[in-house]
Write a protein that holds these residues in place. Structure first.
Motif, PDB file in Angstrom:
ATOM      1  N   LEU A  59      40.879  51.898 -14.519  1.00 22.99           N
ATOM      2  CA  LEU A  59      39.968  50.813 -14.871  1.00 22.99           C
ATOM      3  C   LEU A  59      40.471  50.146 -16.137  1.00 22.99           C
ATOM      4  CD1 LEU A  59      36.483  52.450 -14.366  1.00 22.99           C
ATOM      5  CD2 LEU A  59      37.680  50.909 -12.847  1.00 22.99           C
ATOM      6  N   ASN A  60      40.541  48.831 -16.119  1.00 23.71           N
ATOM      7  CA  ASN A  60      40.988  48.105 -17.294  1.00 23.71           C
ATOM      8  C   ASN A  60      39.845  47.403 -18.017  1.00 23.71           C
ATOM      9  OD1 ASN A  60      43.741  48.768 -17.095  1.00 23.71           O
ATOM     10  ND2 ASN A  60      43.955  47.317 -15.425  1.00 23.71           N
ATOM     11  N   LYS A 114      37.056  46.775 -20.596  1.00 25.51           N
ATOM     12  CA  LYS A 114      36.920  47.227 -21.983  1.00 25.51           C
ATOM     13  C   LYS A 114      35.703  48.120 -22.191  1.00 25.51           C
ATOM     14  CE  LYS A 114      39.351  43.348 -23.964  1.00 25.51           C
ATOM     15  NZ  LYS A 114      39.277  42.129 -24.743  1.00 25.51           N
ATOM     16  N   ALA A 115      34.684  47.942 -21.354  1.00 28.91           N
ATOM     17  CA  ALA A 115      33.448  48.689 -21.548  1.00 28.91           C
ATOM     18  C   ALA A 115      33.300  49.877 -20.608  1.00 28.91           C
ATOM     19  CB  ALA A 115      32.251  47.758 -21.373  1.00 28.91           C
ATOM     20  N   GLY A 116      34.210  50.057 -19.677  1.00 31.64           N
ATOM     21  CA  GLY A 116      34.031  51.123 -18.690  1.00 31.64           C
ATOM     22  C   GLY A 116      33.070  50.660 -17.611  1.00 31.64           C
ATOM     23  N   LEU A 117      32.464  51.584 -16.897  1.00 26.61           N
ATOM     24  CA  LEU A 117      31.508  51.228 -15.848  1.00 26.61           C
ATOM     25  C   LEU A 117      30.091  51.407 -16.375  1.00 26.61           C
ATOM     26  CD1 LEU A 117      32.869  52.592 -12.444  1.00 26.61           C
ATOM     27  CD2 LEU A 117      32.662  50.243 -13.223  1.00 26.61           C
ATOM     28  N   LEU A 118      29.449  50.293 -16.641  1.00 26.95           N
ATOM     29  CA  LEU A 118      28.077  50.293 -17.143  1.00 26.95           C
ATOM     30  C   LEU A 118      27.126  49.854 -16.034  1.00 26.95           C
ATOM     31  CD1 LEU A 118      28.807  48.712 -20.631  1.00 26.95           C
ATOM     32  CD2 LEU A 118      28.570  51.127 -20.062  1.00 26.95           C
ATOM     33  N   ALA A 119      25.858  49.726 -16.350  1.00 28.07           N
ATOM     34  CA  ALA A 119      24.812  49.503 -15.353  1.00 28.07           C
ATOM     35  C   ALA A 119      25.044  48.292 -14.443  1.00 28.07           C
ATOM     36  CB  ALA A 119      23.458  49.386 -16.044  1.00 28.07           C
ATOM     37  N   ILE A 120      25.361  47.137 -14.994  1.00 27.30           N
ATOM     38  CA  ILE A 120      25.502  45.945 -14.153  1.00 27.30           C
ATOM     39  C   ILE A 120      26.708  46.074 -13.218  1.00 27.30           C
ATOM     40  CG2 ILE A 120      25.951  43.452 -14.138  1.00 27.30           C
ATOM     41  CD1 ILE A 120      24.095  43.315 -16.615  1.00 27.30           C
ATOM     42  N   PRO A 121      27.892  46.443 -13.717  1.00 27.16           N
ATOM     43  CA  PRO A 121      29.007  46.617 -12.784  1.00 27.16           C
ATOM     44  C   PRO A 121      28.755  47.723 -11.755  1.00 27.16           C
ATOM     45  CG  PRO A 121      29.835  46.482 -15.024  1.00 27.16           C
ATOM     46  CD  PRO A 121      28.334  46.554 -15.092  1.00 27.16           C
ATOM     47  N   VAL A 122      28.102  48.788 -12.153  1.00 24.26           N
ATOM     48  CA  VAL A 122      27.824  49.882 -11.208  1.00 24.26           C
ATOM     49  C   VAL A 122      26.890  49.387 -10.120  1.00 24.26           C
ATOM     50  CG1 VAL A 122      26.695  52.120 -10.927  1.00 24.26           C
ATOM     51  CG2 VAL A 122      28.318  51.771 -12.784  1.00 24.26           C
ATOM     52  N   GLY A 139      29.762  58.623 -16.523  1.00 25.15           N
ATOM     53  CA  GLY A 139      30.069  58.077 -17.849  1.00 25.15           C
ATOM     54  C   GLY A 139      31.516  57.619 -17.952  1.00 25.15           C
ATOM     55  N   ILE A 140      31.952  56.836 -17.012  1.00 25.29           N
ATOM     56  CA  ILE A 140      33.360  56.437 -16.947  1.00 25.29           C
ATOM     57  C   ILE A 140      33.680  55.447 -18.067  1.00 25.29           C
ATOM     58  CG2 ILE A 140      35.143  55.372 -15.528  1.00 25.29           C
ATOM     59  CD1 ILE A 140      33.527  56.325 -13.086  1.00 25.29           C
ATOM     60  N   PRO A 141      34.589  55.816 -18.972  1.00 25.47           N
ATOM     61  CA  PRO A 141      34.963  54.933 -20.078  1.00 25.47           C
ATOM     62  C   PRO A 141      36.034  53.927 -19.655  1.00 25.47           C
ATOM     63  CG  PRO A 141      36.159  56.980 -20.267  1.00 25.47           C
ATOM     64  CD  PRO A 141      35.251  57.116 -19.059  1.00 25.47           C
ATOM     65  N   GLN A 199      39.695  52.278 -19.471  1.00 29.95           N
ATOM     66  CA  GLN A 199      41.032  52.851 -19.280  1.00 29.95           C
ATOM     67  C   GLN A 199      41.011  54.198 -18.561  1.00 29.95           C
ATOM     68  OE1 GLN A 199      43.533  50.686 -20.161  1.00 29.95           O
ATOM     69  NE2 GLN A 199      41.817  49.404 -20.732  1.00 29.95           N
ATOM     70  N   ALA A 200      39.936  54.501 -17.861  1.00 37.49           N
ATOM     71  CA  ALA A 200      39.816  55.774 -17.146  1.00 37.49           C
ATOM     72  C   ALA A 200      40.556  55.719 -15.824  1.00 37.49           C
ATOM     73  CB  ALA A 200      38.346  56.090 -16.890  1.00 37.49           C
ATOM     74  N   LYS A 201      41.106  56.845 -15.428  1.00 39.41           N
ATOM     75  CA  LYS A 201      41.717  56.970 -14.106  1.00 39.41           C
ATOM     76  C   LYS A 201      40.669  57.551 -13.173  1.00 39.41           C
ATOM     77  CE  LYS A 201      46.388  57.095 -15.478  1.00 39.41           C
ATOM     78  NZ  LYS A 201      47.670  56.959 -14.968  1.00 39.41           N
ATOM     79  N   ILE A 202      40.488  56.888 -12.045  1.00 40.60           N
ATOM     80  CA  ILE A 202      39.525  57.333 -11.056  1.00 40.60           C
ATOM     81  C   ILE A 202      40.210  57.425  -9.697  1.00 40.60           C
ATOM     82  CG2 ILE A 202      37.534  56.365 -12.286  1.00 40.60           C
ATOM     83  CD1 ILE A 202      37.590  54.071 -10.208  1.00 40.60           C
TER      84      ILE A 202
END
Length: 86
Positions: A8-9, A11-19, A54-56, A58-61
């Motif tokens: 994931l590139n 900057k905020a990771g996966l937060l409520a709206i994108p999820v 809690g995916i930050p 730059q996380a690899k998923i």
């Protein structure tokens, strides 16, 4: 079953709206779709499940889809995740 690992590139990771958007896309498909991060695996169709990771940034998923529309499901989920990149 097919799998794809990506970073994931956003900057905020996966937060409520994108999820929420991600879950809406995943829910269109009949396939079982899972997301794995740090050894924890959740159903992508579950808002609470994905948020619990809690995916930050730059996380690899790893995404995994299994079912009759697995290829299209994975393609659309990957496209949705790419749209979150800042």
């Amino acid at each position: 079953m097919i799998q794809q690992t990506l970073e994931l590139n956003s900057k905020a990771g996966l937060l409520a709206i994108p999820v929420t958007q991600l879950v809406q896309v995943a829910s269109r498909f009949n396939s079982d779709i899972f997301l794995t991060h740090n050894g924890r695996k959740v159903n992508v169709k579950s808002i609470l499940g994905v948020l619990s990771l809690g995916i930050p940034s730059q996380a690899k998923i790893t995404l995994e889809a299994s079912g009759q529309d697995e290829e299209e499901a994975l393609r659309q989920i990957t496209k949705t995740l790419a749209s979150f990149n800042n």
